[in-house]
Design a protein around this motif. Sequence first.
Motif, PDB file in Angstrom:
ATOM      1  N   ALA A  57       3.444   6.944   1.725  1.00  0.00           N
ATOM      2  CA  ALA A  57       2.476   6.801   0.600  1.00  0.00           C
ATOM      3  C   ALA A  57       3.269   6.751  -0.873  1.00  0.00           C
ATOM      4  O   ALA A  57       2.793   6.019  -1.624  1.00  0.00           O
ATOM      5  CB  ALA A  57       0.983   8.097   0.792  1.00  0.00           C
ATOM      6  N   ILE A  67      -2.803   5.756   5.125  1.00  0.00           N
ATOM      7  CA  ILE A  67      -1.694   5.318   5.710  1.00  0.00           C
ATOM      8  C   ILE A  67      -2.096   5.618   7.289  1.00  0.00           C
ATOM      9  O   ILE A  67      -2.546   6.636   7.711  1.00  0.00           O
ATOM     10  CB  ILE A  67      -0.275   6.039   5.510  1.00  0.00           C
ATOM     11  CG1 ILE A  67       0.087   5.904   4.221  1.00  0.00           C
ATOM     12  CG2 ILE A  67       0.752   5.869   6.474  1.00  0.00           C
ATOM     13  CD1 ILE A  67       0.261   4.413   3.794  1.00  0.00           C
ATOM     14  N   TYR A 214      -1.644   0.008   6.002  1.00  0.00           N
ATOM     15  CA  TYR A 214      -2.348   0.664   4.889  1.00  0.00           C
ATOM     16  C   TYR A 214      -3.574  -0.072   4.936  1.00  0.00           C
ATOM     17  O   TYR A 214      -3.842  -1.190   4.787  1.00  0.00           O
ATOM     18  CB  TYR A 214      -1.335   0.187   3.640  1.00  0.00           C
ATOM     19  CG  TYR A 214      -2.227   0.151   2.479  1.00  0.00           C
ATOM     20  CD1 TYR A 214      -2.723   1.404   1.555  1.00  0.00           C
ATOM     21  CD2 TYR A 214      -2.848  -0.934   1.688  1.00  0.00           C
ATOM     22  CE1 TYR A 214      -3.154   1.241   0.576  1.00  0.00           C
ATOM     23  CE2 TYR A 214      -3.563  -0.773   0.749  1.00  0.00           C
ATOM     24  CZ  TYR A 214      -4.098   0.196   0.002  1.00  0.00           C
ATOM     25  OH  TYR A 214      -4.638   0.057  -1.062  1.00  0.00           O
TER      26      TYR A 214
END
Length: 384
Positions: A57, A67, A214
């Motif tokens: 991150a 994540i 993501y």
Amino acid sequence: MGNDIIYLDNNATTQIDPTVVEEMLPFLTENYGNPSSGYRFGQRVNDALEIARARVAGLLGCEPGEILFTSCGTESSNTAIHSALQMDRDRQHIVTTRVEHSATLKTCEGLAKRGYAVTWLGVNSEGQIDLGELERAVTDETALVSIMWANNETGVTFPIEKISEIVRAKGAVFHTDAVQTIGKLPVKLDAMKVNFLSLSGHKLHAPKGVGVLYVNRRTKFFPFVTGGGQENGKRAGTQNVASIVALGKACEIAAQNIAHEATEVRAMRDEFENAILAKVPGAQVNGDRINRLPNTTSLAFSGTESEAMLMLLDQQGLCCSAGSACTTGQHEPSHVLRAMGFDDTRARGSLRFSFGRFNTHAEVARALELVPQVVEKVRRVTAA
Ligand SMILES: *Cc1c(COP(=O)(O)O)cnc(C)c1O
């Protein structure tokens, strides 16, 4: 193996950073607990997963909760596409480009066969899409726009910030395959309108077989791999702990090295590219030289065959590629170079060289002796 190799194929995969190997080893030996177990021996492993999540991150400029660990870049992209198509039954249209990696390309071709509408955006001779065409292509029925950030064959980068804003304004979901971008260019996802982003460990000095998706915290998500409640219920299956720990470390190192990529790695690429253009008559760069990754050069050598050049370079220990690794061996001209409007002859006579932080100027110098010799040799044979 290894010592006498000049590895100029860092877009195919990268050397694992020795510091990364060191970080992951305890999770292949003494720390073998299951991160989902409640006792401390398991929780210690879970803590390592969370440290890795925070490190990823940090590199992406987003929240650790956004994540999701997967098995590879390909799974990440499949997951994003699958999820976007579940979101709204009235939206069954996909917009993508003709130059995507096969992870996206083949998946969208498969969906088209199953009845989904797919719009394929073309590119110009620089490898760039037309943003006006993109805007017109996205409609009320578009579920997903999937556009890569940087091309693995040419290194050409798309203006993802602008693209994400166009897609958001139209109410569609945006996914970007950033496998080639992460670790090479700075990224700040919190300041962008991206819903999904894919990355892969082995392209940034972590092991093969680990990736990240993501998922923006405000984006509705539908799991692709179902089963246990791992990854907050978003991706079932016991995590590949050692590789995830490695990826976390690789991201931490990448964050520290991003300036180095932009200067030292770029300097090696530019030194190589400029010398080839000066030394080899008729050599040309494929694609936009401004909007491009710092590590990649795709070069066309008229009157040659890439298969023959690759074989001769391999005999000298130099690793580079024609097209992407996934299509090598099929003797098909690169779909990326064809989409840029180049004929089969130019597409078949092109080589990609991709540099990384473990390359040296001595290797660049050696490559600059070998490549012009090989081009000349293949030209003589082809002309005869
Ligand atoms: C390598 C690559 C992928 C695939 O990643 P894997 O982890 O090997 O599945 C996807 N997209 C791009 C642009 C790549 O370069």
